[in-house]
Write a protein that holds these residues in place. Structure first.
Motif, PDB file in Angstrom:
ATOM      1  N   PHE A 117       0.011   9.430   9.855  1.00 53.62           N
ATOM      2  CA  PHE A 117      -0.573   8.175   9.404  1.00 53.62           C
ATOM      3  C   PHE A 117       0.431   7.037   9.462  1.00 53.62           C
ATOM      4  O   PHE A 117       1.625   7.241   9.302  1.00 53.62           O
ATOM      5  N   PHE A 121      -1.233   2.728   5.961  1.00 51.85           N
ATOM      6  CA  PHE A 121      -2.246   3.659   5.480  1.00 51.85           C
ATOM      7  C   PHE A 121      -1.759   4.406   4.240  1.00 51.85           C
ATOM      8  O   PHE A 121      -2.478   4.575   3.263  1.00 51.85           O
ATOM      9  N   GLN A 122      -0.506   4.840   4.294  1.00 51.42           N
ATOM     10  CA  GLN A 122       0.024   5.641   3.186  1.00 51.42           C
ATOM     11  C   GLN A 122       0.301   4.789   1.963  1.00 51.42           C
ATOM     12  O   GLN A 122       0.186   5.241   0.833  1.00 51.42           O
ATOM     13  N   GLU A 125      -2.985   4.108   0.166  1.00 53.51           N
ATOM     14  CA  GLU A 125      -3.581   5.227  -0.544  1.00 53.51           C
ATOM     15  C   GLU A 125      -3.369   5.113  -2.050  1.00 53.51           C
ATOM     16  O   GLU A 125      -4.269   5.375  -2.842  1.00 53.51           O
ATOM     17  N   VAL A 126      -2.166   4.704  -2.434  1.00 50.23           N
ATOM     18  CA  VAL A 126      -1.877   4.617  -3.867  1.00 50.23           C
ATOM     19  C   VAL A 126      -2.732   3.533  -4.523  1.00 50.23           C
ATOM     20  O   VAL A 126      -3.201   3.677  -5.644  1.00 50.23           O
TER      21      VAL A 126
ATOM     22  N   SER B  24       0.772   6.170  17.373  1.00 51.25           N
ATOM     23  CA  SER B  24       0.263   7.212  16.495  1.00 51.25           C
ATOM     24  C   SER B  24       0.318   8.537  17.242  1.00 51.25           C
ATOM     25  O   SER B  24       0.167   8.578  18.458  1.00 51.25           O
ATOM     26  N   PRO B  25       0.554   9.632  16.509  1.00 53.53           N
ATOM     27  CA  PRO B  25       0.639  10.927  17.178  1.00 53.53           C
ATOM     28  C   PRO B  25      -0.594  11.215  18.019  1.00 53.53           C
ATOM     29  O   PRO B  25      -0.513  11.850  19.056  1.00 53.53           O
ATOM     30  N   ILE B 203       1.427  10.534  -6.247  1.00 54.56           N
ATOM     31  CA  ILE B 203       0.823   9.212  -6.431  1.00 54.56           C
ATOM     32  C   ILE B 203      -0.615   9.344  -6.908  1.00 54.56           C
ATOM     33  O   ILE B 203      -1.381   8.393  -6.877  1.00 54.56           O
ATOM     34  N   GLY B 204      -0.971  10.530  -7.344  1.00 54.25           N
ATOM     35  CA  GLY B 204      -2.254  10.683  -8.013  1.00 54.25           C
ATOM     36  C   GLY B 204      -3.431  10.958  -7.097  1.00 54.25           C
ATOM     37  O   GLY B 204      -4.555  10.655  -7.441  1.00 54.25           O
ATOM     38  N   SER B 205      -3.196  11.540  -5.928  1.00 54.55           N
ATOM     39  CA  SER B 205      -4.313  11.891  -5.057  1.00 54.55           C
ATOM     40  C   SER B 205      -4.901  13.229  -5.493  1.00 54.55           C
ATOM     41  O   SER B 205      -4.161  14.145  -5.822  1.00 54.55           O
ATOM     42  N   LYS B 209      -8.858  15.263  -1.646  1.00 55.86           N
ATOM     43  CA  LYS B 209      -8.309  14.170  -0.853  1.00 55.86           C
ATOM     44  C   LYS B 209      -7.077  14.636  -0.083  1.00 55.86           C
ATOM     45  O   LYS B 209      -6.893  14.298   1.086  1.00 55.86           O
ATOM     46  N   LYS B 213      -7.408  14.558   3.741  1.00 56.00           N
ATOM     47  CA  LYS B 213      -6.730  13.399   4.303  1.00 56.00           C
ATOM     48  C   LYS B 213      -5.336  13.711   4.811  1.00 56.00           C
ATOM     49  O   LYS B 213      -4.868  13.124   5.770  1.00 56.00           O
ATOM     50  N   HIS B 214      -4.661  14.617   4.121  1.00 60.47           N
ATOM     51  CA  HIS B 214      -3.267  14.849   4.499  1.00 60.47           C
ATOM     52  C   HIS B 214      -3.061  16.143   5.262  1.00 60.47           C
ATOM     53  O   HIS B 214      -2.350  16.177   6.250  1.00 60.47           O
TER      54      HIS B 214
END
Lengths: 341, 306
Positions: A117, A121-122, A125-126, B24-25, B203-205, B209, B213-214
């Protein structure tokens, strides 16, 4: 700047009481953090120092409730943040605090960002986790944030990917993510260890600046006493999961009491002295399984060890005003003696 | 102002000579894939086969026509009227090959989607949550793995008497996701140890998510490659089952059902046009899918420089 542990007038932001965090190895629990208590006051920078494997990181992970599930566990004790218990929170409860009230910076900036990302984007997210905010606003905010952590041409960087940034820049991005929601407490777990020295200094300066601007408290975990001297108000020296010494930064450097601290100080290379070999502390921190249950855990490596060190467990107590130490060399640390500092 | 750190071996490095717009990858992988000749030829071939199959009806005749027996046109050699000739029942082989492709590909794509979806969900949940969730899901996976594929399909097909293409898709999907689940689980387990997962948690995900997302985008390359392998395998599976008579009902043309005719020695030796077209297209399709998979694997691998 003297930090006194018994001041009640400004309530601590974070209070850790008798924390015991254990890891299960073959079904038996071994304490990685053993009966640790400390406080962090608002706007205070507390340094936690110690060798690798002495429980610094585990303690910070305990505060954030980030312990690996099923392996590490808080067995005992309380963690109070702003008067709220963190230790028994459900995932969704703690998720409201993580990133918003307490944020964390990790050691390894190379892997702390998701490679697939973009930076923007990152960062966003927060915001999406904790605020109702539109995409456009989030993007503007993240550009402003990047700027505030000293990244030049932030408009471009938001669209770039982690592999395009250097280590120092990534750590700045990590700091930006951590401070995005203006947390009250920032836990920095060896934030500069993986960076080279010039970048280290910049990052530390940035951290201090942000701390002052945002009125944050910071827990700075490090094994670099130089960093401690530069940054911290108060220092906690940990050894084998226990606090060996806790005092303000001046007393620690001018009057280290615990033999372990003294040896750590001795191990700092000095610029004006020419020595053949740097002094070291012999041995290593015992592994969790091999830790002694009674007595001082440092006894085996301590040059000042007495026979009773193996049998009597020293207690952390004030030997001087605002200077706590856990060593039998000091009367106050002996069990069953009145603490009369 | 930053002293430049030694860059990691990263996808961007090879192309750093002329910086492209997007780094981007995904974009990097796409560029690499587009440069891979064999993979591109295979992709074009596969697309042609797919389009021809989908357009089978307008190109030839309605599917009901292909099942009609025509005694006057039995076993005709290829001609202008029947491009690939006719089979022993006088049915047009060209039309049947196209319609067969439609069924075979539809089956393979449906099964692959189901397999990848189930496998990814199970694997990601097991890998991410660990502990008892992992244990329960993986023991269930082991349990499902115990069924011998062919036997299970044959038994289930005999239970569902009114077997249709839908039944077959369901039956094969139900027992084929296990490999994907294991693969995704191991990938997720490795990936979740990275610090960016920890920092996402910090960070509270929430857990969903983080998984979607990750984690999944980071194991997506593996999943895509696995999908191509599964796709090829499923075409083969359909063909094998139909060839044995346990697949798609015999009145529906599929490549497997068409190959069934080659069981008779007479067709195999002297009436080559009946079985060569479906066999050749089948082989080429599978080959091209495998080449595409190989190309994708290569494209996603940051260490390869093609």
């Amino acid at each position: 700047m003297s930090a006194k542990s018994h001041i009640h007038k400004d309530a601590p932001l974070l209070e850790v009481k008798n924390l015991e965090t254990a890891f299960s190895i073959d079904g038996t629990y071994y304490n990685a953090v053993d009966n640790v208590s400390f406080r962090v006051k608002p706007r205070q920078i507390v340094g936690i120092v110690g060798e690798s494997g002495c429980g610094k990181s585990v303690m910070s992970l305990s505060v954030m409730q980030l312990l690996p599930k099923g392996i590490g566990e808080i067995r005992n004790g309380e963690i109070l943040f702003d008067g709220v218990h963190l230790e028994n929170m459900t995932d969704s409860e703690i998720n409201r605090i993580r990133g918003k009230e307490i944020a964390m910076i990790f050691q390894e900036p190379m892997t702390s960002l998701n490679p697939v990302f973009s930076i923007g984007f990152q960062l966003q997210e927060v915001f999406f986790n904790h605020m109702k905010i539109s995409k456009k606003e989030a993007k503007l905010k993240s550009i402003a944030l990047l700027k505030s952590v000293g990244i030049s041409r932030p408009e471009k960087i938001v669209d770039e990917y982690p592999h395009q940034l250097s280590g120092g820049m990534r750590q700045r991005v990590m700091i930006a993510i951590a401070i995005a929601c203006q947390p009250k407490l920032l836990i920095a777990d060896e934030p500069t260890t993986a960076l080279d020295v010039t970048v280290q200094a910049q990052i530390l300066e940035l951290l201090k600046e942000i701390q002052e601007v945002n009125d944050m408290s910071v827990i700075l975990i490090t094994h670099d006493l130089g960093v401690v001297a530069e940054m911290c108000d108060e220092v906690i020296v940990m050894y084998a999961g226990k606090i060996a010494e806790r005092t303000d930064v001046d007393s620690l450097f001018h009057n280290p009491k615990h033999p372990y601290t003294q040896l750590l100080m001795g191990a700092i290379p000095k610029m004006d002295e020419e020595v053949e070999t740097l002094s070291t502390i012999k041995g290593i921190v015992p592994s969790l399984k091999n830790m002694t249950k009674t007595g001082c855990k440092f006894a085996a490596r301590c040059p000042k060890a007495m026979p009773e060190c193996v049998t009597v467990t020293p207690q952390l107590a004030e030997s001087e005003e605002g200077h706590e130490v856990a060593c039998l060399l000091y009367e106050t640390s002996r069990p069953n003696t009145e603490v009369n500092a | 102002m930053e002293p430049s750190m030694p860059q990691q071996t990263s996808p961007g490095l090879a192309e750093s000579a002329k910086p492209p717009k997007s780094q981007s990858p995904w974009a990097l992988a796409r560029r690499k894939f587009l440069r891979n000749k064999i993979a591109m030829i295979s992709l074009v071939f596969l697309l042609i086969v797919c389009v021809m199959s989908v357009l089978a009806e307008p190109l030839t005749m309605p599917v009901e026509e292909t099942a009609k027996i025509n005694l006057t046109q039995m076993s005709k050699e290829p001609s202008a009227e029947h491009f690939f000739g006719t089979d022993k029942s006088g049915r047009d082989v060209f039309a049947r090959t196209l319609h067969g492709g439609k069924t075979s590909l539809l089956l393979a794509f449906s099964i692959t989607s189901a397999v990848i979806a189930i496998g990814t969900l199970v694997g990601a949940a097991a890998g991410f949550f660990g502990g008892w969730v992992d244990n329960a899901l993986m023991r269930f996976t082991d349990f499902m793995m115990n069924f011998p594929f062919l036997l299970f399909v044959i038994v289930l097909k005999s239970i569902f008497i009114e077997s249709s293409t839908g039944t077959l898709i369901f039956v094969i999907s139900v027992i084929s996701w296990t490999g994907t689940a294991r693969l995704v689980r191991s990938k997720v387990m490795a990936e979740k140890e990275n610090e960016y997962i920890m920092s996402a948690i910090s960070i509270g995900s929430s857990s969903p998510k983080i998984i979607f997302k990750h984690l999944l985008p980071n194991v997506m390359s593996t999943i895509i490659v696995q999908a191509t392998i599964t796709l090829a395998a499923m075409i083969v599976a359909e063909t094998a089952l139909s060839f044995l008579g346990f697949g798609v009902p015999i009145n529906i043309p599929t490549w497997g059902n068409m190959l069934q005719e080659a069981r008779s020695p007479d067709v195999l030796t002297s009436k080559w046009w009946i079985w060569i077209p479906p066999a050749a297209i089948l082989t080429l399709t599978i080959l091209s899918i495998n080449f595409i998979g190989e190309g994708l694997k290569d494209a996603f691998n940051p260490k390869s420089n093609r």
